[in-house]
Write a protein that holds these residues in place. Structure first.
Motif: not given
Length: 241
Positions: A145-156
């Motif tokens: 929905a936000a168009g965002c991705a995260y790895r271990d809590g950090q935004e990519l």
């Protein structure tokens, strides 16, 4: 939970007996078909969770069986075949197979591929509408929905193409996607022009992996199948939520 039901299609007696013994020792329920016609009938009547499919059958080529089953079912299909040429692998995967294992194979590898397929089945069956809006795979989270991705809590911080590639791979977690399939989905390129886009795909995949993989020598998320394509690996540390 019911035991997983496996349908394996193999006309070679020795290989068939090996697969049957392997599944039996792991307490899988299974059914065996020795030709393509029986395989399609058993897939319709038994509704297995996963199919193991040989391509070289006496009546119908395995590629045609994949196409028939894909017209009504999305169950994982793992090809187990003596055909080792990349063109055969690509043809099977483009037809709708999820994975490709070349004979002779190790029992441990067969069971590992089967576990990946069954994890995908469980994941798909547990998803609800709300959960489908957020993808979770180990430390990787995609908020569609936000168009965002995260790895271990950090935004990519991904480019639009990198994000589309990540979402495409995530949608088919555990499944090998061929270069042709990815290019047609991301760029909408006609098949005759695929070769011109392949260098671009490799560049974008390399930059995506730099941002996604903490240790690129030991990838946790994206696996390369040389000469064939890429696969999103199902993490063993999947989040419960």
């Amino acid at each position: 939970m019911n035991k997983p039901q496996i349908l394996f299609v193999e006309d070679d007696t020795a290989v068939g007996n090996l697969i049957a013994t392997t599944l039996e020792t792991q307490n899988y329920q299974f059914q065996r078909a020795k030709n393509g016609q029986q395989a399609v009938l058993d897939a319709l009547s038994c509704r297995p969770d996963v199919m193991l499919l040989d391509l070289g059958l006496p009546d119908i080529d395995g590629i045609e069986i994949i196409k028939k089953i894909r017209s009504w079912s999305n169950m994982p299909i793992i090809v187990v075949s003596a055909r080792s040429d990349d063109r055969d692998k690509v043809a099977a995967l483009d037809a709708g197979a999820d994975d490709y294992l070349t004979k002779p194979f190790s029992v441990d590898e067969l069971l590992a591929r089967l576990r990946v397929a069954l994890r995908r089945v469980r994941y798909d069956s547990q998803r609800t509408g709300d959960e489908a809006a957020v993808y979770r795979n180990g430390g990787l989270v995609i908020d569609y929905a936000a168009g965002c991705a995260y790895r271990d809590g950090q935004e990519l911080h991904l480019t639009p193409i990198e994000y589309k590639l990540l979402c495409l791979l995530a949608k088919h977690t555990g499944k090998v996607l061929t270069h042709n399939y990815i290019i047609s989905e991301i760029w909408g390129t006609a098949s005759e022009n695929m070769s011109t886009e392949l260098p671009s795909l490799r560049v974008f995949m390399a930059t995506l992996r730099k941002k996604l993989e903490p240790d690129q020598s030991h990838p946790q998320y994206i696996q390369t199948h040389i000469g064939v394509g890429y696969r999103m690996i199902q993490s063993n540390r999947d989040s419960e939520g």
